[in-house]
Write an enzyme that holds these catalytic residues in place. Structure first.
Site, mmCIF file in Angstrom:
data_model
loop_
_atom_site.group_PDB
_atom_site.id
_atom_site.type_symbol
_atom_site.label_atom_id
_atom_site.label_comp_id
_atom_site.label_asym_id
_atom_site.label_seq_id
_atom_site.Cartn_x
_atom_site.Cartn_y
_atom_site.Cartn_z
ATOM 1 C CB VAL A 11 -0.959 -0.034 1.217
ATOM 2 C CG1 VAL A 11 -1.620 1.317 1.444
ATOM 3 C CG2 VAL A 11 -2.017 -1.110 1.014
ATOM 4 C CG ASP A 30 9.471 -0.497 5.506
ATOM 5 O OD1 ASP A 30 8.363 -0.589 4.949
ATOM 6 O OD2 ASP A 30 9.882 -1.343 6.333
ATOM 7 C CG PHE A 152 -11.351 1.237 -0.857
ATOM 8 C CD1 PHE A 152 -12.196 0.430 -0.099
ATOM 9 C CD2 PHE A 152 -11.248 2.573 -0.542
ATOM 10 C CE1 PHE A 152 -12.929 0.965 0.955
ATOM 11 C CE2 PHE A 152 -11.975 3.123 0.514
ATOM 12 C CZ PHE A 152 -12.822 2.313 1.255
ATOM 13 C CG LEU A 153 -4.075 -1.058 -3.071
ATOM 14 C CD1 LEU A 153 -3.545 -2.475 -3.222
ATOM 15 C CD2 LEU A 153 -2.927 -0.081 -3.162
ATOM 16 C CE LYS A 204 -9.570 -1.991 3.152
ATOM 17 N NZ LYS A 204 -9.433 -2.281 1.744
ATOM 18 C CG LEU A 250 -21.930 -12.949 -7.521
ATOM 19 C CD1 LEU A 250 -23.190 -12.669 -8.325
ATOM 20 C CD2 LEU A 250 -22.305 -13.581 -6.187
ATOM 21 C CB CYS A 260 -7.211 -7.432 2.611
ATOM 22 S SG CYS A 260 -5.817 -6.319 2.362
HETATM 23 P P1 NAD Z 1 2.959 -4.725 4.052
HETATM 24 O O1 NAD Z 1 3.265 -5.707 5.106
HETATM 25 O O2 NAD Z 1 3.226 -5.047 2.629
HETATM 26 O O3 NAD Z 1 3.728 -3.348 4.358
HETATM 27 C C1 NAD Z 1 3.806 -2.742 5.603
HETATM 28 C C2 NAD Z 1 5.186 -2.128 5.738
HETATM 29 O O4 NAD Z 1 5.257 -1.345 6.933
HETATM 30 C C3 NAD Z 1 6.305 -3.162 5.848
HETATM 31 O O5 NAD Z 1 7.249 -2.934 4.816
HETATM 32 C C4 NAD Z 1 6.915 -2.932 7.231
HETATM 33 O O6 NAD Z 1 8.296 -3.176 7.279
HETATM 34 C C5 NAD Z 1 6.567 -1.465 7.463
HETATM 35 N N1 NAD Z 1 6.583 -1.011 8.855
HETATM 36 C C6 NAD Z 1 6.051 -1.619 9.946
HETATM 37 N N2 NAD Z 1 6.210 -0.843 11.039
HETATM 38 C C7 NAD Z 1 6.851 0.279 10.641
HETATM 39 C C8 NAD Z 1 7.267 1.464 11.292
HETATM 40 N N3 NAD Z 1 7.073 1.641 12.609
HETATM 41 N N4 NAD Z 1 7.908 2.411 10.568
HETATM 42 C C9 NAD Z 1 8.129 2.232 9.249
HETATM 43 N N5 NAD Z 1 7.726 1.154 8.558
HETATM 44 C C10 NAD Z 1 7.090 0.185 9.242
HETATM 45 O O7 NAD Z 1 1.430 -4.341 4.270
HETATM 46 P P2 NAD Z 1 0.399 -3.825 3.157
HETATM 47 O O8 NAD Z 1 -0.139 -4.989 2.425
HETATM 48 O O9 NAD Z 1 0.996 -2.689 2.429
HETATM 49 O O10 NAD Z 1 -0.788 -3.309 4.097
HETATM 50 C C11 NAD Z 1 -0.655 -2.131 4.865
HETATM 51 C C12 NAD Z 1 -2.040 -1.772 5.395
HETATM 52 O O11 NAD Z 1 -2.923 -1.482 4.315
HETATM 53 C C13 NAD Z 1 -2.708 -2.885 6.203
HETATM 54 O O12 NAD Z 1 -3.454 -2.308 7.234
HETATM 55 C C14 NAD Z 1 -3.618 -3.542 5.190
HETATM 56 O O13 NAD Z 1 -4.719 -4.175 5.786
HETATM 57 C C15 NAD Z 1 -4.060 -2.350 4.363
HETATM 58 N N6 NAD Z 1 -4.447 -2.663 2.987
HETATM 59 C C16 NAD Z 1 -3.744 -3.584 2.268
HETATM 60 C C17 NAD Z 1 -4.107 -3.853 0.957
HETATM 61 C C18 NAD Z 1 -3.378 -4.891 0.145
HETATM 62 O O14 NAD Z 1 -3.935 -5.343 -0.865
HETATM 63 N N7 NAD Z 1 -2.183 -5.297 0.514
HETATM 64 C C19 NAD Z 1 -5.196 -3.172 0.374
HETATM 65 C C20 NAD Z 1 -5.870 -2.217 1.130
HETATM 66 C C21 NAD Z 1 -5.483 -1.972 2.434
#
Ligand code: NAD
Length: 429
Positions: A11, A30, A152-153, A204, A250, A260
């Site tokens: 995201v 990160d 929402f991606l 969400k 569906l 997610c």
């Molecule tokens: P991810 O695990 O791919 O990425 C999260 C990143 O945050 C990691 O690289 C991690 O190292 C970093 N991180 C953790 N703590 C940190 C800190 N204190 N400082 C800096 N970096 C830190 O997760 P994601 O898939 O990108 O999802 C992130 C959020 O978005 C989640 O809440 C998820 O539910 C939501 N989301 C995900 C998607 C999806 O399709 N992946 C879609 C919509 C929403």
């Protein structure tokens, strides 16, 4: 505008590249130095069509940069997006530890006004909690705002979804901060909905839980179709043409997975429980999904008279096509069941890799055909489009027995049978 993204995952990286594309100056940080190092060199740590090209482009334009000095990153940027993971606790609730760490880090480095935007998926009321964490850790009496802007991606089409979203939801209690976000998203043609932070957070979870419900619902109908000898795809088509329902989500199969839907359904159930209300509909949605891989395995076992020493070719490892994400992938659950039943497995996936604990299993990334040589059966677990164009007539002669179990109902049953296969889908024969 100068934008900081905390958490360069799926995201965070997509959001950062979107804002860079819209002309803003984006900095990503990160805690995982390797991810940052790789991206600085133009290498994404995950597979997502089109995103690598955009990364290369904006490394050149200078619109995207990566900061090792996190304190300086907070100081230099006016808008801060928190995009850290919110995984699942044992009890199903959302684990907010990463969010807390990020919030406290912002708080302890706050020396002037900032707009802090939560993009991570978080339970209703979390923005208030983030405010408190920042308040408690900040040293100076500096004002700040916390907004919610859920994402929402979909993995596999992240870039398209970011550039052409169905809507942008912003939860805000400050008009000026809302205008700043509106300015940030200038150039994106979609409804911009402003609501309270808690409502934005709940939107969400409700959206993901509703989509998961559609999937579990059609999977239940598919089981009935198996009994009645009706093709579930015919049913889904007839139902989906109703504009009140729509055709998407569906598609019967082996269930939803990924990072997610599974965790978001459980987190919403948890929020309901904590607030003294009942979301038993979602408990059922979750149970149906948990059992869907077993339903598939039972079909396989029945048809093959057991699985011990049978050679099974598993096509697809990721939780859906166009991504290498194997988190909560139903394919993995199926692979584990096959191992427990004593089957000999070979896997194919064009991009996903097996986790370390299964590293001794053969997983081909190139030739899907080789995976199927001398197989007693093929199990399709991910809907990679390439599986449709395999020369199934040729493969048939290389298999020990021509049996296909299609966990994604993606092949044409009639065609497969005319070639000579025994073919079974989910609610689809
Ligand atoms: P991810 O695990 O791919 O990425 C999260 C990143 O945050 C990691 O690289 C991690 O190292 C970093 N991180 C953790 N703590 C940190 C800190 N204190 N400082 C800096 N970096 C830190 O997760 P994601 O898939 O990108 O999802 C992130 C959020 O978005 C989640 O809440 C998820 O539910 C939501 N989301 C995900 C998607 C999806 O399709 N992946 C879609 C919509 C929403």
């Amino acid at each position: 505008m100068n934008v900081l993204i905390i958490g360069a995952g799926y995201v965070g990286t997509t959001t950062g590249l979107l804002f860079a594309e819209l002309g803003h100056s984006v900095t990503l940080i990160d805690v995982d130095g390797k991810k940052i190092n790789d991206m600085q060199n133009g290498k994404l740590f995950f597979y997502e069509p089109g995103l690598d090209t955009l990364l290369t482009k904006h490394l050149c334009t200078g619109k995207i940069s990566f900061e090792i000095d996190h304190q300086r990153a907070i100081k230099d940027n006016h808008v801060i997006f928190i995009c850290v993971g919110t995984p699942q606790n044992q009890d199903g609730s959302a684990n907010l530890n990463f969010l807390r760490e990020a919030s406290e880090f912002i708080g302890s480095n706050l020396i002037e006004y900032k707009i802090i935007v939560i993009k991570s998926t978080v339970p209703a009321g979390t923005s208030k909690q983030v405010k408190q964490w920042i308040e408690k850790t900040k040293k100076d009496p500096v004002p700040f705002d916390v907004l919610s802007n859920p994402e929402f991606l979909r993995e596999g089409s992240a870039l398209k979804d970011a550039l052409y979203p169905d809507r942008i939801i912003v939860g805000s209690e400050n008009e000026q901060a809302t205008s700043t976000l509106q300015e940030l998203y200038m150039g994106i043609d979609s409804p911009f909905i402003v609501t309270t932070p808690s409502a934005a957070e709940l939107i969400k979870y409700t959206a993901n839980s509703f989509l998961a419900t559609k999937i579990s619902f059609i999977n239940e109908i598919a089981k009935l179709c198996d009994k009645l000898d009706i093709n579930v795809q015919d049913v889904a088509k007839g139902v989906g043409l109703d504009s009140r329902i729509g055709p998407l989500f569906l598609e019967a199969g082996i269930g939803y997975g990924g990072s997610c839907f599974p965790k978001d359904v459980l987190a919403l159930i948890d929020t309901a429980k904590k607030n003294g209300t009942d979301l038993s509909i979602l408990e059922k949605v979750h149970d149906i999904n948990e059992n869907q891989p077993d339903y598939f395995i039972k079909k396989v076992k029945k048809r093959l008279n057991g699985l011990s020493a049978k050679k099974i070719a598993v096509l697809g490892l990721s939780f859906k096509s166009q991504t290498d994400d194997i988190r909560q992938s139903p394919s993995l659950k199926i692979i584990l069941s096959l191992i427990n039943e004593g089957a000999i497995i070979e896997i194919h996936d064009p991009v996903a890799k097996l986790p370390y604990n299964l590293a001794d299993i053969v997983c081909q990334q190139d030739s899907v055909e080789e995976t199927m040589i001398q197989a007693d059966a093929v199990l399709i677990c991910t809907d990679w489009p390439h599986y449709r164009t395999i020369d199934w007539a040729v493969i048939k002669n290389k298999m020990k027995s021509p049996v296909i179990f299609d966990g994604r109902n993606m092949l044409n049953a009639g065609e497969m049978r005319s070639i000579g296969y025994i073919y079974e889908g989910i609610g689809y024969k």
